[in-house]
Design a protein around this motif. Structure first.
Motif, PDB file in Angstrom:
ATOM      1  N   ARG A  94      43.189  34.223  33.162  1.00 22.99           N
ATOM      2  CA  ARG A  94      43.061  34.019  34.606  1.00 22.99           C
ATOM      3  C   ARG A  94      44.443  34.093  35.238  1.00 22.99           C
ATOM      4  NH1 ARG A  94      38.505  32.969  36.804  1.00 22.99           N
ATOM      5  NH2 ARG A  94      39.558  32.306  38.700  1.00 22.99           N
ATOM      6  N   GLY A  95      44.432  34.360  36.535  1.00 19.76           N
ATOM      7  CA  GLY A  95      45.676  34.461  37.290  1.00 19.76           C
ATOM      8  C   GLY A  95      45.650  35.683  38.183  1.00 19.76           C
ATOM      9  N   ASP A  96      46.454  35.642  39.255  1.00 20.44           N
ATOM     10  CA  ASP A  96      46.471  36.781  40.160  1.00 20.44           C
ATOM     11  C   ASP A  96      47.448  37.845  39.673  1.00 20.44           C
ATOM     12  OD1 ASP A  96      49.123  36.216  41.147  1.00 20.44           O
ATOM     13  OD2 ASP A  96      48.281  34.747  42.548  1.00 20.44           O
ATOM     14  N   ILE A  97      47.597  38.902  40.446  1.00 15.85           N
ATOM     15  CA  ILE A  97      48.405  40.048  40.044  1.00 15.85           C
ATOM     16  C   ILE A  97      49.864  39.671  39.787  1.00 15.85           C
ATOM     17  CG2 ILE A  97      48.881  40.701  42.443  1.00 15.85           C
ATOM     18  CD1 ILE A  97      48.263  43.162  39.534  1.00 15.85           C
ATOM     19  N   LEU A  98      50.355  38.630  40.441  1.00 18.20           N
ATOM     20  CA  LEU A  98      51.741  38.200  40.263  1.00 18.20           C
ATOM     21  C   LEU A  98      51.898  37.195  39.133  1.00 18.20           C
ATOM     22  CD1 LEU A  98      52.773  37.808  44.027  1.00 18.20           C
ATOM     23  CD2 LEU A  98      53.065  39.791  42.528  1.00 18.20           C
ATOM     24  N   GLU A  99      50.854  36.446  38.852  1.00 14.88           N
ATOM     25  CA  GLU A  99      50.937  35.397  37.823  1.00 14.88           C
ATOM     26  C   GLU A  99      50.827  35.941  36.413  1.00 14.88           C
ATOM     27  OE1 GLU A  99      49.020  31.433  39.831  1.00 14.88           O
ATOM     28  OE2 GLU A  99      47.667  33.125  39.467  1.00 14.88           O
ATOM     29  N   VAL A 100      50.029  36.990  36.209  1.00 20.68           N
ATOM     30  CA  VAL A 100      49.780  37.507  34.865  1.00 20.68           C
ATOM     31  C   VAL A 100      50.771  38.635  34.581  1.00 20.68           C
ATOM     32  CG1 VAL A 100      48.090  38.525  33.297  1.00 20.68           C
ATOM     33  CG2 VAL A 100      47.348  36.910  35.062  1.00 20.68           C
ATOM     34  N   ASP A 101      51.705  38.384  33.662  1.00 21.36           N
ATOM     35  CA  ASP A 101      52.700  39.412  33.364  1.00 21.36           C
ATOM     36  C   ASP A 101      52.111  40.490  32.454  1.00 21.36           C
ATOM     37  OD1 ASP A 101      52.773  38.478  30.694  1.00 21.36           O
ATOM     38  OD2 ASP A 101      54.498  37.188  31.094  1.00 21.36           O
ATOM     39  N   GLU A 102      52.864  41.552  32.224  1.00 18.68           N
ATOM     40  CA  GLU A 102      52.343  42.698  31.494  1.00 18.68           C
ATOM     41  C   GLU A 102      51.923  42.346  30.078  1.00 18.68           C
ATOM     42  OE1 GLU A 102      53.589  47.219  30.063  1.00 18.68           O
ATOM     43  OE2 GLU A 102      54.862  46.139  31.488  1.00 18.68           O
ATOM     44  N   LYS A 145      31.797  40.525  41.437  1.00 20.11           N
ATOM     45  CA  LYS A 145      32.315  39.442  42.278  1.00 20.11           C
ATOM     46  C   LYS A 145      33.836  39.473  42.149  1.00 20.11           C
ATOM     47  CE  LYS A 145      31.424  35.604  44.696  1.00 20.11           C
ATOM     48  NZ  LYS A 145      30.650  35.608  45.944  1.00 20.11           N
ATOM     49  N   LEU A 146      34.466  40.417  42.814  1.00 18.26           N
ATOM     50  CA  LEU A 146      35.899  40.661  42.633  1.00 18.26           C
ATOM     51  C   LEU A 146      36.694  39.422  43.003  1.00 18.26           C
ATOM     52  CD1 LEU A 146      36.089  44.278  44.088  1.00 18.26           C
ATOM     53  CD2 LEU A 146      35.548  43.534  41.757  1.00 18.26           C
ATOM     54  N   ASP A 147      37.639  39.060  42.123  1.00 15.89           N
ATOM     55  CA  ASP A 147      38.313  37.774  42.232  1.00 15.89           C
ATOM     56  C   ASP A 147      39.817  37.957  42.094  1.00 15.89           C
ATOM     57  OD1 ASP A 147      39.171  35.149  42.067  1.00 15.89           O
ATOM     58  OD2 ASP A 147      37.699  34.541  40.572  1.00 15.89           O
ATOM     59  N   TYR A 148      40.538  37.728  43.183  1.00 19.44           N
ATOM     60  CA  TYR A 148      42.001  37.844  43.170  1.00 19.44           C
ATOM     61  C   TYR A 148      42.638  36.929  42.125  1.00 19.44           C
ATOM     62  CZ  TYR A 148      46.834  37.518  44.860  1.00 19.44           C
ATOM     63  OH  TYR A 148      48.205  37.517  44.941  1.00 19.44           O
ATOM     64  N   ALA A 149      42.040  35.752  41.932  1.00 21.98           N
ATOM     65  CA  ALA A 149      42.592  34.787  40.980  1.00 21.98           C
ATOM     66  C   ALA A 149      42.226  35.104  39.533  1.00 21.98           C
ATOM     67  CB  ALA A 149      42.113  33.376  41.327  1.00 21.98           C
ATOM     68  N   TYR A 150      41.572  36.223  39.322  1.00 29.15           N
ATOM     69  CA  TYR A 150      41.179  36.662  37.974  1.00 29.15           C
ATOM     70  C   TYR A 150      41.356  38.186  37.895  1.00 29.15           C
ATOM     71  CZ  TYR A 150      38.174  36.877  33.759  1.00 29.15           C
ATOM     72  OH  TYR A 150      37.665  37.076  32.490  1.00 29.15           O
ATOM     73  N   THR A 151      42.526  38.644  38.343  1.00 33.64           N
ATOM     74  CA  THR A 151      42.738  40.074  38.518  1.00 33.64           C
ATOM     75  C   THR A 151      42.571  40.853  37.225  1.00 33.64           C
ATOM     76  OG1 THR A 151      44.257  39.627  40.348  1.00 33.64           O
ATOM     77  CG2 THR A 151      44.327  41.817  39.390  1.00 33.64           C
ATOM     78  N   ALA A 152      43.131  40.382  36.134  1.00 35.62           N
ATOM     79  CA  ALA A 152      43.023  41.100  34.857  1.00 35.62           C
ATOM     80  C   ALA A 152      41.576  41.166  34.390  1.00 35.62           C
ATOM     81  CB  ALA A 152      43.886  40.425  33.793  1.00 35.62           C
ATOM     82  N   GLY A 153      40.841  40.072  34.586  1.00 30.40           N
ATOM     83  CA  GLY A 153      39.456  40.023  34.133  1.00 30.40           C
ATOM     84  C   GLY A 153      38.522  40.836  34.997  1.00 30.40           C
ATOM     85  N   GLY A 270      35.352  27.251  42.643  1.00 32.60           N
ATOM     86  CA  GLY A 270      34.588  27.578  41.464  1.00 32.60           C
ATOM     87  C   GLY A 270      34.160  29.022  41.334  1.00 32.60           C
ATOM     88  N   ARG A 271      34.990  29.941  41.727  1.00 24.11           N
ATOM     89  CA  ARG A 271      34.585  31.335  41.589  1.00 24.11           C
ATOM     90  C   ARG A 271      34.512  31.761  40.143  1.00 24.11           C
ATOM     91  NH1 ARG A 271      37.541  34.613  46.531  1.00 24.11           N
ATOM     92  NH2 ARG A 271      36.339  33.630  48.205  1.00 24.11           N
ATOM     93  N   GLN A 272      33.737  32.825  39.949  1.00 23.37           N
ATOM     94  CA  GLN A 272      33.426  33.309  38.588  1.00 23.37           C
ATOM     95  C   GLN A 272      34.656  33.628  37.758  1.00 23.37           C
ATOM     96  OE1 GLN A 272      31.319  33.700  36.375  1.00 23.37           O
ATOM     97  NE2 GLN A 272      32.152  35.315  35.107  1.00 23.37           N
ATOM     98  N   ALA A 273      34.626  33.148  36.512  1.00 16.64           N
ATOM     99  CA  ALA A 273      35.720  33.435  35.583  1.00 16.64           C
ATOM    100  C   ALA A 273      35.481  34.742  34.889  1.00 16.64           C
ATOM    101  CB  ALA A 273      35.817  32.328  34.536  1.00 16.64           C
TER     102      ALA A 273
END
Length: 273
Positions: A94-102, A145-153, A270-273
């Protein structure tokens, strides 16, 4: 309803807990012999003992990390005659585009995204050659259910939906069905860890996490068995006209607009993981 699965052999990845464990139980109940795959050898062996005792089926376990290149090919060499393959192993961060590193992003995708792709490639090739077989990819509603806080997923799930539909659109010409099941929030330890974190942030107490789902469909998480029953049905010949389809099992969660809650900002938390 007799699903006609008795005597079939099914391979389930991520089978030591959660949805994968429930799928293994449901298939064993229908009389399938099993190959169970996960990284935790001890948990796999416990599952083997329980399923063998309860359902009198043959269960073989494979302690294997499907994130490692070549592992899908190795598994297919020893289990290539499986009638049913259920791809379920995954732990995308989990994490947004800036939080999850390569590095973190790539590590998560090696197991679920490339793991599913490699497993589908290896087993579809063998099923196509013999003209029979079913592959079910357990994906997740992050694809819709596109989720900014779960960008990688959410990005990875969308890719798996596209892959499943593309392969499944043609596979039935060769006697093989390829489908996906996209669960919503399921009552697994991973889901509860995420909700506890959100409850701690939103409510000041991690153990108040059940309050975050009060306004969700049915006011509870989905039981793993509810997902397993759908997987088992579509893996059977009762669903012989299905291929290239994605079945969403989320109690209507993805179709709802959020936030729509009455208290605590629960829907937003509680958005989808």
């Amino acid at each position: 309803m007799d699903l006609g699965l008795r005597g079939k052999r099914a391979l389930v990845t991520g089978a030591s807990q959660g949805i994968g464990r429930a799928v293994a139980e449901a298939l064993a109940r229908e009389g399938c012999d099993l190959d169970l795959v996960a990284r935790n050898a001890e948990a796999l062996d416990a599952a083997r003992i329980a399923l063998t005792r309860s359902h009198h089926v043959e269960v073989t376990v494979h302690a294997l990390d499907l994130a490692v290149r070549g592992s899908a090919a190795m598994l297919a060499e020893c289990c290539g005659l499986a009638d049913i393959v259920v791809n379920n192993a995954g732990n995308t961060p989990r994490g947004d585009i800036l939080e999850v590193d390569e590095d973190t992003w790539r590590t998560g995708w090696e197991l679920k995204i490339f793991g599913y792709i490699n497993m589908t490639r290896e087993f579809y090739r063998r099923m196509k050659e013999r003209g029979a077989g079913v592959i079910v990819n357990v994906i997740g509603i992050g694809a819709e259910k596109l989720d900014y806080a779960y960008t990688a997923g959410t990005t990875g799930n969308a890719a798996l939906v596209a892959m499943t539909r593309a392969v499944g659109s043609v596979s039935l010409d060769y006697g093989v069905r390829v489908m996906g099941v996209s669960p919503g929030w399921v009552e697994t330890e991973r889901a509860k860890r995420s909700l506890r974190k959100r409850a701690a942030e939103a409510l000041g107490n991690a153990e108040r996490w059940p309050e975050l789902v009060n306004d969700w469909p049915r006011g509870r998480l989905i039981a793993p068995q509810e997902i397993a029953d759908v997987v088992t049905f579509i893996a059977s010949d009762r669903a012989s006209a299905m291929s290239g389809h994605i079945v969403t099992v989320d109690a209507g969660f993805a179709a709802r607009g959020y936030p729509h809650t009455r208290s605590h900002g629960a829907g937003q938390a509680g958005r989808q993981a």
